[in-house]
Design an enzyme around this catalytic site. Sequence first.
Site, mmCIF file in Angstrom:
data_model
loop_
_atom_site.group_PDB
_atom_site.id
_atom_site.type_symbol
_atom_site.label_atom_id
_atom_site.label_comp_id
_atom_site.label_asym_id
_atom_site.label_seq_id
_atom_site.Cartn_x
_atom_site.Cartn_y
_atom_site.Cartn_z
ATOM 1 N N SER A 101 0.859 -1.166 0.000
ATOM 2 C CA SER A 101 0.000 0.000 0.000
ATOM 3 C C SER A 101 0.898 1.218 0.000
ATOM 4 O O SER A 101 2.113 1.101 -0.148
ATOM 5 C CB SER A 101 -0.922 -0.020 1.221
ATOM 6 N N HIS A 106 1.402 15.789 0.297
ATOM 7 C CA HIS A 106 1.753 16.891 -0.599
ATOM 8 C C HIS A 106 1.315 18.192 0.070
ATOM 9 O O HIS A 106 0.296 18.227 0.768
ATOM 10 C CB HIS A 106 1.061 16.751 -1.956
ATOM 11 N N CYS A 129 -4.601 -2.296 2.416
ATOM 12 C CA CYS A 129 -5.374 -3.489 2.065
ATOM 13 C C CYS A 129 -5.545 -4.361 3.299
ATOM 14 O O CYS A 129 -4.766 -4.282 4.246
ATOM 15 C CB CYS A 129 -4.669 -4.291 0.970
#
EC number: 4.1.1.50
Length: 251
Positions: A101, A106, A129
């Site tokens: 994963s 950002h 997951c």
Amino acid sequence: MEKMKLYGFNNLTKSLSFNIYDVCYAKTAREQKDYIAYIDEQYNSKRLTEVLITLTSMIGAKVLHISSQDYDPQGASVTLLISDHSMIPAPETQVAHLDKSHVTVHTYPEYHPETSLATFRVDIDVATCGEITPLSTLDYLIGSFDSDIITMDYRVRGFTRSIDGKKVFNDGNVTSIQEFISPATLKKYDAVDINVYAANLFHTKMLLKEIDLQNYLFNRDAYEIAPSKRLEIIDNLRREMIEIFNGQNIY
């Protein structure tokens, strides 16, 4: 809670999008310089990487790879590839991509030319997951940043099967993202939920209730500012926050 017995791999994918807005007042050249210094300290790639590594540890995952980048004059991006399950390092080890994963962050700087308000947005996305859920990290994330406005989206996709073959579309009892945030944190914010339970979609947005002007200034005492100007700045801060919170131009 007792673990559900599954047939094969848990194919549920759980995604958390966590976004904060940090609003500040920076009018003079010195204040704008101090603002950039503040951003470089609070939101540089080194510190953001440390936040994501701690988050990864909190959800019981393992960091496989880190990519980071700082930007000029401010801003940064960091991506972590993580494994949901423990791995034994070995030269010949092969790991399927579904066993991995990612966590990304950002940052986005923005400046209002008329009101001298600077808004810095941080976006963190966590995709996992299996049984791992990132919701348990929300108090940590909120406390890691100066969060004036927070928006969070959580979605469970796909399905897995119970041992008797029945499809399971959500293996967690989630009714609201707010359930995973401490009462002490929620007390500081006005919070609104918009959920689509049939689609396993959960959305929460939060707006800071109280504005202490001193927290939005750089190397300047709020009482050095004339009372009328203080009220104007606070009013502009509140208007900016309300519009960001509502996602539309209001004033």
